[in-house]
Write a protein that holds these residues in place. Structure first.
Motif, PDB file in Angstrom:
ATOM      1  N   ALA A 348       0.813  -1.215   0.158  1.00 55.03           N
ATOM      2  CA  ALA A 348      -0.020  -0.055   0.124  1.00 55.03           C
ATOM      3  C   ALA A 348       1.020   1.310  -0.007  1.00 55.03           C
ATOM      4  CB  ALA A 348      -1.018  -0.034   1.182  1.00 55.03           C
ATOM      5  N   LEU A 349       2.047   1.296   0.646  1.00 50.39           N
ATOM      6  CA  LEU A 349       2.846   2.451   0.873  1.00 50.39           C
ATOM      7  C   LEU A 349       3.297   2.504  -0.942  1.00 50.39           C
ATOM      8  CD1 LEU A 349       4.786   1.828   4.199  1.00 50.39           C
ATOM      9  CD2 LEU A 349       3.118   3.700   3.473  1.00 50.39           C
ATOM     10  N   LEU A 350       3.726   1.619  -1.259  1.00 55.18           N
ATOM     11  CA  LEU A 350       4.502   1.687  -2.528  1.00 55.18           C
ATOM     12  C   LEU A 350       3.306   2.581  -3.514  1.00 55.18           C
ATOM     13  CD1 LEU A 350       6.227  -1.624  -3.252  1.00 55.18           C
ATOM     14  CD2 LEU A 350       7.265   0.721  -3.236  1.00 55.18           C
ATOM     15  N   VAL A 351       1.947   2.130  -3.493  1.00 52.91           N
ATOM     16  CA  VAL A 351       1.043   2.604  -4.275  1.00 52.91           C
ATOM     17  C   VAL A 351       1.004   4.397  -4.210  1.00 52.91           C
ATOM     18  CG1 VAL A 351      -1.359   2.633  -5.096  1.00 52.91           C
ATOM     19  CG2 VAL A 351      -0.374   0.353  -4.647  1.00 52.91           C
ATOM     20  N   GLY A 352       1.006   4.603  -2.528  1.00 51.17           N
ATOM     21  CA  GLY A 352       0.741   5.809  -2.406  1.00 51.17           C
ATOM     22  C   GLY A 352       1.973   6.604  -2.824  1.00 51.17           C
ATOM     23  N   VAL A 353       3.070   6.137  -2.481  1.00 46.19           N
ATOM     24  CA  VAL A 353       4.349   7.077  -2.783  1.00 46.19           C
ATOM     25  C   VAL A 353       4.356   7.204  -4.451  1.00 46.19           C
ATOM     26  CG1 VAL A 353       6.909   7.015  -2.839  1.00 46.19           C
ATOM     27  CG2 VAL A 353       5.701   6.413  -0.800  1.00 46.19           C
ATOM     28  N   GLY A 354       4.168   6.042  -5.017  1.00 43.46           N
ATOM     29  CA  GLY A 354       4.237   6.279  -6.482  1.00 43.46           C
ATOM     30  C   GLY A 354       3.155   7.336  -7.117  1.00 43.46           C
ATOM     31  N   PHE A 355       2.176   7.501  -6.688  1.00 43.31           N
ATOM     32  CA  PHE A 355       1.088   8.646  -7.111  1.00 43.31           C
ATOM     33  C   PHE A 355       1.478   9.884  -6.743  1.00 43.31           C
ATOM     34  CE2 PHE A 355      -1.810   5.143  -8.315  1.00 43.31           C
ATOM     35  CZ  PHE A 355      -2.476   5.530  -9.380  1.00 43.31           C
ATOM     36  N   LEU A 356       2.009  10.043  -5.622  1.00 46.68           N
ATOM     37  CA  LEU A 356       2.284  11.236  -4.908  1.00 46.68           C
ATOM     38  C   LEU A 356       3.617  11.830  -5.650  1.00 46.68           C
ATOM     39  CD1 LEU A 356       1.686  10.976  -1.185  1.00 46.68           C
ATOM     40  CD2 LEU A 356       0.271  12.167  -2.878  1.00 46.68           C
ATOM     41  N   LEU A 357       4.644  10.806  -6.256  1.00 46.69           N
ATOM     42  CA  LEU A 357       5.763  11.339  -7.120  1.00 46.69           C
ATOM     43  C   LEU A 357       5.069  11.990  -8.275  1.00 46.69           C
ATOM     44  CD1 LEU A 357       8.157   8.144  -7.094  1.00 46.69           C
ATOM     45  CD2 LEU A 357       8.489  10.405  -5.887  1.00 46.69           C
ATOM     46  N   PHE A 358       3.868  11.834  -8.683  1.00 46.88           N
ATOM     47  CA  PHE A 358       3.447  12.483  -9.829  1.00 46.88           C
ATOM     48  C   PHE A 358       3.421  13.990  -9.624  1.00 46.88           C
ATOM     49  CE2 PHE A 358       1.784   8.492 -11.537  1.00 46.88           C
ATOM     50  CZ  PHE A 358       1.850   8.873 -12.850  1.00 46.88           C
ATOM     51  N   LEU A 359       3.229  14.435  -8.568  1.00 49.97           N
ATOM     52  CA  LEU A 359       3.214  15.945  -8.037  1.00 49.97           C
ATOM     53  C   LEU A 359       4.324  16.755  -8.474  1.00 49.97           C
ATOM     54  CD1 LEU A 359       1.437  15.795  -4.701  1.00 49.97           C
ATOM     55  CD2 LEU A 359       0.383  16.005  -6.911  1.00 49.97           C
ATOM     56  N   PRO A 360       5.554  16.310  -8.152  1.00 54.45           N
ATOM     57  CA  PRO A 360       6.727  17.024  -8.777  1.00 54.45           C
ATOM     58  C   PRO A 360       7.063  16.364  -9.863  1.00 54.45           C
ATOM     59  CG  PRO A 360       7.534  15.566  -7.120  1.00 54.45           C
ATOM     60  CD  PRO A 360       5.941  15.377  -7.256  1.00 54.45           C
ATOM     61  N   PHE A 361       6.974  15.289 -10.493  1.00 56.96           N
ATOM     62  CA  PHE A 361       7.393  14.565 -11.686  1.00 56.96           C
ATOM     63  C   PHE A 361       6.620  13.938 -12.495  1.00 56.96           C
ATOM     64  CE2 PHE A 361      10.563  13.269  -8.116  1.00 56.96           C
ATOM     65  CZ  PHE A 361      11.405  14.228  -8.211  1.00 56.96           C
ATOM     66  N   HIS A 362       6.211  14.979 -13.449  1.00 56.16           N
ATOM     67  CA  HIS A 362       5.060  14.605 -14.446  1.00 56.16           C
ATOM     68  C   HIS A 362       5.254  15.134 -15.811  1.00 56.16           C
ATOM     69  CE1 HIS A 362       3.831  18.247 -12.519  1.00 56.16           C
ATOM     70  NE2 HIS A 362       3.587  18.557 -13.638  1.00 56.16           N
ATOM     71  N   THR A 363       6.324  15.852 -16.096  1.00 52.35           N
ATOM     72  CA  THR A 363       6.519  16.625 -17.200  1.00 52.35           C
ATOM     73  C   THR A 363       7.421  15.692 -18.403  1.00 52.35           C
ATOM     74  OG1 THR A 363       8.663  17.507 -16.200  1.00 52.35           O
ATOM     75  CG2 THR A 363       6.770  18.843 -16.176  1.00 52.35           C
ATOM     76  N   ALA A 364       7.925  14.758 -17.984  1.00 46.92           N
ATOM     77  CA  ALA A 364       8.905  13.955 -18.908  1.00 46.92           C
ATOM     78  C   ALA A 364       8.206  12.474 -18.902  1.00 46.92           C
ATOM     79  CB  ALA A 364      10.465  13.758 -18.434  1.00 46.92           C
ATOM     80  N   TYR A 365       8.300  11.883 -20.211  1.00 45.70           N
ATOM     81  CA  TYR A 365       7.973  10.440 -20.292  1.00 45.70           C
ATOM     82  C   TYR A 365       8.611   9.407 -19.364  1.00 45.70           C
ATOM     83  CZ  TYR A 365       6.605   6.376 -23.272  1.00 45.70           C
ATOM     84  OH  TYR A 365       6.096   5.253 -23.845  1.00 45.70           O
ATOM     85  N   ALA A 366      10.145   9.622 -19.063  1.00 45.60           N
ATOM     86  CA  ALA A 366      10.712   8.814 -18.140  1.00 45.60           C
ATOM     87  C   ALA A 366      10.118   8.865 -16.726  1.00 45.60           C
ATOM     88  CB  ALA A 366      12.430   9.299 -18.401  1.00 45.60           C
ATOM     89  N   GLN A 367       9.701  10.130 -16.287  1.00 43.93           N
ATOM     90  CA  GLN A 367       9.486  10.290 -15.047  1.00 43.93           C
ATOM     91  C   GLN A 367       7.973   9.590 -14.747  1.00 43.93           C
ATOM     92  OE1 GLN A 367       9.067  14.556 -14.741  1.00 43.93           O
ATOM     93  NE2 GLN A 367      11.183  14.859 -14.377  1.00 43.93           N
ATOM     94  N   VAL A 368       7.266   9.698 -15.679  1.00 44.89           N
ATOM     95  CA  VAL A 368       5.964   9.021 -15.602  1.00 44.89           C
ATOM     96  C   VAL A 368       6.015   7.660 -15.453  1.00 44.89           C
ATOM     97  CG1 VAL A 368       3.683   8.579 -16.963  1.00 44.89           C
ATOM     98  CG2 VAL A 368       4.660  10.782 -16.607  1.00 44.89           C
ATOM     99  N   ILE A 369       6.933   6.871 -16.337  1.00 45.30           N
ATOM    100  CA  ILE A 369       7.198   5.589 -16.256  1.00 45.30           C
ATOM    101  C   ILE A 369       7.834   5.178 -15.101  1.00 45.30           C
ATOM    102  CG2 ILE A 369       8.580   3.845 -17.310  1.00 45.30           C
ATOM    103  CD1 ILE A 369       8.399   4.637 -20.099  1.00 45.30           C
ATOM    104  N   SER A 370       8.654   5.933 -14.544  1.00 49.09           N
ATOM    105  CA  SER A 370       9.338   5.557 -13.092  1.00 49.09           C
ATOM    106  C   SER A 370       8.130   5.660 -12.082  1.00 49.09           C
ATOM    107  CB  SER A 370      10.467   6.524 -12.745  1.00 49.09           C
ATOM    108  OG  SER A 370      11.350   6.401 -13.728  1.00 49.09           O
ATOM    109  N   ASN A 371       7.354   6.743 -12.192  1.00 47.15           N
ATOM    110  CA  ASN A 371       6.164   6.680 -11.135  1.00 47.15           C
ATOM    111  C   ASN A 371       5.233   5.260 -11.188  1.00 47.15           C
ATOM    112  OD1 ASN A 371       7.361   8.966 -10.443  1.00 47.15           O
ATOM    113  ND2 ASN A 371       5.608  10.277 -11.605  1.00 47.15           N
ATOM    114  N   MET A 372       5.089   4.922 -12.452  1.00 45.02           N
ATOM    115  CA  MET A 372       3.979   3.742 -12.787  1.00 45.02           C
ATOM    116  C   MET A 372       4.959   2.625 -12.271  1.00 45.02           C
ATOM    117  SD  MET A 372       1.259   5.282 -13.382  1.00 45.02           S
ATOM    118  CE  MET A 372       0.470   3.740 -13.420  1.00 45.02           C
TER     119      MET A 372
END
Length: 484
Positions: A348-372
Motif C-alpha cells: 500500500a505504501l508503494l502505491v501511495g508513494v508512486g502516485f504522490l511522485l506525480f506531483l513533482p515529476f510529471h513533465t517527462a516520459y521517463a518520469q511518468v514511467i518511473s512513477n508507474m
C-alpha cells in the motif's frame, strides 16, 4: 497427498482459467491507449471518458454480489459461462455504434467480466476441498491467474495501442470482442464444474436493497458532475444511498441465507481485506482513464501532458503491468521474510508513494514511467493477495461471496473515484465550475487525481498498522500467492 501433487491434479482447470484471465486482461488493457480516440469518435470531452469507466464499475458493483452468490448456489462454471456470454454480446456492440448513449450502455454491460476472477478462485477452492495444503494450492493458482491477467493486459495495451494508429477504430474494437467469444467456448469445453453447490434461493430482497443503495449513491455523484456541487439534489441522493445500507444490513442479519453475510465485515481477518480493497480500488480502477488522457494531452497546446501517441501510451501501460506481475510474484517472498500484514502495508505504501511522485515529476516520459513502476509493484501485490486471503478466511458456504466482495468493494471504490475524478477534470480543482479549455481535462483536475490516489493508499497502509495481528497471521504465509 502433497500440495505439489494436488496442484498437478488442478493444472488442467487452472490452465483453461488462465486463458480466461488472459482474456480479461486483454479487455482491461486494450481500450486504455485509445480512450482519446474513442472520445473523438463519440464527439465527447476527455473528462466524459470517466463516465464510461464509472458506469461499467457501477454495474460491476451491482452484479458481482448476485453472481458470486449464484456461483456458490448453482455452480461457479455455470455463472462463469453466463457472465462471459453477456460480456461477449456487449463487446460485439461497441465496434458498430458512434452513439455515446449506446456505447455507454454496451461499455457498462461489458463489465460483467469483473466476476470472472472471484468465480475462478472460488471454483479452485471448491475443487481442492479434500486436498492437503488447500490454501497454498488456491493461493498459487491465484498467483498464476493474476500473472495471466496482467500478461493479457500488457498484450492488449501494446497491441491496441499499435493497431489504433494503423487501422480503422471499429476493427480495433472488434478484435477483443472475438476473443471473448473464443473464451466462452474454452470455459464450456475445458472447465469442470465445482462440486457440491450449496443450493438454496437467491436473496432477492437483499439484492434489491443493496442495488437501490448503490444506484442512489452513484446517481448522486453523477448529478454532482452534471449540476455542480451547489445543487441540493445530488447530495440528497448520496445521503440516501448511505442511509439505505442500514436496512440492507438489518435484513441480511436476519436472513438465514443472506446475499452478503455482513458479519464478514466484522471479522478480524476479512474486515481489513475488504477495507484495503475499497481504498485500493480508488487508484487501480479510478485512475486508469485520467492517466491515459494525461499522457495523450498535447503540452504545446494545453501546457501540460506528454503528447504521446497510442503506441507510446501503451508502452507506459505495459511497463506498469510488468511491474504488477513482479509485485504479485515478489509479495510471498517479502511475506515469508517478515509477515503478510507487513508485506501488505509495504504494498500500500508503494502505491501511495508512486502516485504522490506525480506531483513533482510529471513533465517527462521517463518520469511518468518511473512513477508507474513504483505504483505497479504495490498494485500487483494487492491484486494477487486480496482474493486469496478472502477465500481462505471465508465460511465454507460463502467462498464465492467473499472473493466477490473483494472485487465489489474495490469496484465501488473505483466507481466513486471515477465520478469524483470526472468532476475534477472537467471543472478543475478550484471549485469555480469552469471547464477546461478545448477537449482536454484541467491540470488542477489531474493534480487532484494524483493526490487522492496517493492519500487513499497511504490511509490503507496506516489502517493496516492498527488492525489486530491475527487478521493476517491467521492465514499462513502459504495463503498468499507463491512463485510456482
Amino acid at each position: 497427498m502433497s500440495a505439489r501433487v494436488t496442484l498437478g491434479t488442478l493444472a488442467g482447470v487452472v490452465g483453461f482459467l488462465a486463458f480466461v484471465e488472459f482474456t480479461s486482461g486483454v479487455l482491461q488493457g486494450w481500450y486504455t491507449p485509445m480512450l482519446t480516440d474513442i472520445a473523438r469518435h463519440l464527439s465527447i470531452h476527455d473528462a466524459d471518458v470517466n463516465w464510461l469507466e464509472g458506469t461499467q464499475l457501477m454495474l460491476s458493483a451491482l452484479v458481482v454480489p448476485a453472481l458470486a452468490k449464484l456461483g456458490d448456489m448453482v455452480g461457479h462454471k455455470r455463472i462463469l459461462l453466463v457472465s462471459t456470454a453477456l460480456t461477449a454480446l456487449a463487446s460485439l456492440a461497441l465496434p458498430f455504434t458512434d452513439s455515446f448513449a449506446v456505447f455507454l450502455v454496451a461499455w457498462a454491460l461489458q463489465g460483467f467480466y469483473v466476476v470472472w476472477l472471484p468465480l475462478e478462485i472460488a471454483l479452485i477452492w471448491s475443487r481442492s476441498r479434500r486436498m492437503q495444503g488447500r490454501a497454498a494450492i488456491t493461493a498459487r493458482a491465484a498467483g498464476l491467474l493474476v500473472a495471466a491477467l496482467e500478461l493479457g493486459a500488457i498484450s492488449g495495451a501494446l497491441a491496441g495501442g499499435a493497431l489504433v494508429d494503423a487501422i480503422p477504430l471499429w476493427i480495433v474494437l472488434l478484435i477483443p470482442a472475438l476473443l471473448v467469444v473464443v473464451c466462452f467456448f474454452v470455459i464450456l469445453f475445458g472447465v469442470q464444474e465445482s462440486p457440491e453447490p450449496t443450493g438454496g434461493r437467491l436473496d432477492t430482497v437483499g439484492l434489491v436493497l443493496i442495488s437501490f443503495a448503490l444506484i442512489a449513491f452513484t446517481g448522486g455523484l453523477s448529478f454532482l458532475r452534471l449540476n455542480g456541487v451547489g445543487d441540493v439534489l445530488p447530495w440528497a441522493l448520496v445521503a440516501l444511498g448511505v442511509l439505505l445500507v442500514w436496512p440492507f444490513a438489518a435484513w441480511e442479519l436476519r436472513h438465514p441465507d443472506p446475499l452478503i453475510d455482513v458479519r464478514m465485515f466484522r471479522s478480524p481477518a476479512l474486515g481489513p481485506v475488504f477495507l484495503t480493497a475499497g481504498l485500493f480500488g480508488v487508484s487501480v480502477l479510478g485512475a486508469q482513464a485520467p492517466l491515459s488522457t494525461f499522457a495523450r494531452t498535447d503540452p504545446d497546446v494545453y501546457g501540460f501532458g506528454l503528447g504521446t501517441g497510442g503506441f507510446q501510451t501503451s508502452l507506459i501501460i505495459g511497463v506498469y503491468l510488468i511491474a504488477m506481475i513482479v509485485g504479485a510474484l515478489t509479495f510471498p517472498l517479502v511475506a515469508r521474510r517478515f509477515t503478510p500484514r507487513v508485506a501488505l502495508i509495504g504494498a500500500a505504501l508503494l502505491v501511495g508513494v508512486g502516485f504522490l511522485l506525480f506531483l513533482p515529476f510529471h513533465t517527462a516520459y521517463a518520469q511518468v514511467i518511473s512513477n508507474m513502476v513504483v505504483v505497479g509493484l504495490g498494485s500487483g501485490a494487492l491484486v494477487a493477495a486480496l482474493p486469496a486471503a478472502a477465500a481462505a478466511a471465508a465460511p465454507a458456504t460463502q467462498t464465492g461471496v467473499a472473493t466477490g466482495l473483494t472485487n465489489s468493494v474495490k469496484t465501488v471504490g473505483g466507481a466513486i473515484a471515477s465520478c469524483v475524478f470526472g468532476i475534477a477534470l472537467f471543472h478543475g480543482a478550484t471549485g469555480a465550475g469552469v471547464a477546461a479549455e478545448g477537449t482536454a481535462g484541467s491540470f488542477t483536475g489531474y493534480l487532484t487525481v494524483w493526490i487522492v490516489c496517493g492519500v487513499t493508499a497511504l490511509v490503507a497502509a496506516v489502517l493496516l498498522v492498527f488492525v489486530p495481528k491475527q487478521a493476517f497471521t491467521d492465514h499462513s504465509v502459504d495463503a498468499v500467492p507463491a512463485v510456482v
